[in-house]
Design a protein around this motif. Sequence first.
Motif, PDB file in Angstrom:
ATOM      1  N   UNK A 219      49.082  46.193  44.624  1.00  3.87           N
ATOM      2  CA  UNK A 219      48.204  46.524  46.033  1.00  3.87           C
ATOM      3  C   UNK A 219      47.036  47.343  45.756  1.00  3.87           C
ATOM      4  N   UNK A 220      47.107  48.206  44.959  1.00  3.71           N
ATOM      5  CA  UNK A 220      45.852  48.843  44.390  1.00  3.71           C
ATOM      6  C   UNK A 220      44.751  48.198  44.008  1.00  3.71           C
ATOM      7  N   UNK A 221      45.087  47.092  42.998  1.00  2.00           N
ATOM      8  CA  UNK A 221      44.229  46.339  42.482  1.00  2.00           C
ATOM      9  C   UNK A 221      43.731  45.254  43.669  1.00  2.00           C
ATOM     10  N   UNK A 222      44.439  44.830  44.481  1.00  2.00           N
ATOM     11  CA  UNK A 222      44.080  43.752  45.725  1.00  2.00           C
ATOM     12  C   UNK A 222      43.143  44.477  46.553  1.00  2.00           C
ATOM     13  N   UNK A 223      43.417  45.837  46.726  1.00  7.66           N
ATOM     14  CA  UNK A 223      42.569  46.468  47.621  1.00  7.66           C
ATOM     15  C   UNK A 223      41.068  46.669  47.152  1.00  7.66           C
ATOM     16  N   UNK A 224      41.252  47.136  45.913  1.00  2.00           N
ATOM     17  CA  UNK A 224      39.950  47.611  45.062  1.00  2.00           C
ATOM     18  C   UNK A 224      39.132  46.300  44.990  1.00  2.00           C
ATOM     19  N   UNK A 225      39.664  45.120  44.725  1.00  2.22           N
ATOM     20  CA  UNK A 225      39.064  43.752  44.585  1.00  2.22           C
ATOM     21  C   UNK A 225      38.537  43.369  45.927  1.00  2.22           C
ATOM     22  N   UNK A 226      39.245  43.564  46.933  1.00  2.00           N
ATOM     23  CA  UNK A 226      38.758  43.127  48.183  1.00  2.00           C
ATOM     24  C   UNK A 226      37.561  44.004  48.752  1.00  2.00           C
ATOM     25  N   UNK A 227      37.564  45.254  48.183  1.00  2.00           N
ATOM     26  CA  UNK A 227      36.454  46.346  48.476  1.00  2.00           C
ATOM     27  C   UNK A 227      35.300  45.717  47.865  1.00  2.00           C
TER      28      UNK A 227
END
Length: 279
Positions: A219-227
């Motif tokens: 989840x952290x990685x998806x959120x960072x990537x989306x950002x």
Amino acid sequence: WCKQQGQSYRFYSPEMDELEVERRLIEMDLTQAIERAEFQVHYQPQVNLRTGEVIGMESLLRWNHPGRGMISPATFIPIAEELGLIVPLGEWVLKTSCQHAKNWQQWSASPLRVSVNLSMRQFQQDDFVDRVAAILAETGLDPKLLVLELTETCLMQDVKTTITILSKLKALGIEISIDDFGTGYSSLNYLNSLPIDALKIDRSFVQHLATSEGANAISTAIIAMAKSLRLKVVAEGVETVKQLLALQEMGCQAMQGYLYSPAIPIAEVEILLQADRRL
Ligand code: C2E
Ligand code: CA
Ligand code: CA
Ligand code: CA
């Protein structure tokens, strides 16, 4: 169901398993269900994780079968897809959702979006973009308030065609969201080239938040990537306060899940919006 109705499955053939009988019964009934107005669209609120405000609703199809009660879309949508019925059914969902969303705006201080799920068959129709444009014109919904949810599998089928269609939808002002993100096989390289606006973190990751290191990392990685790609992120299936707090800490913008509300019928949506209930 079979237990309730006795041994009726024996009627078909002794080899047929329960699932196969179920499938055939649904197949027969589906064809008439649209005409008989047995479908309803329910809505699950999506909430801004910073302000607690309701920012939109996901439209979720329900089949209220006269003899069998509510049948889950997970059961009948795959069959409707196979039979090609998903095209008229999906169009009905889209139109109904746009009509409802147009009406909600009077109860909301800020604009409320409606997110509609699309199946691959719908998306692949030659005149899909024209059909969406016609529904927007007919219902009068601001295209900026419509979000179309598509899965990675659907988008990655034929990336060149996908980009063409998405670009046309974007030109109308519509938002595009990737559903169940993280469960498909989309390449990050393509993701960057698709004109999309948002990602939805699949429930399978959200479910284990705050209990599993692995789920937190994903989840952290998806959120960072989306950002970094300037995409919005919506977490789906949030059921506990722990999950909510973890998502807030990760900087996720929005969530939906039983913690706030399940999908509710249209009459309840109107009550909820008029009550202005915050998370
Ligand atoms: P989806 O698009 O991933 O929708 C989310 C599903 O998770 C919904 O199930 C929703 O009711 C459920 N859900 C929401 N919050 C929670 C939670 O906190 N915990 C749990 N356990 N579940 C939660 P639903 O309504 O049964 O829909 C299942 C799937 O059927 C959808 O998954 C979507 O793929 C499909 N579907 C529903 N409506 C439509 C439609 O109009 N068109 C198409 N093509 N597919 C649809
Ligand atoms: Ca969805
Ligand atoms: Ca989803
Ligand atoms: Ca899902």
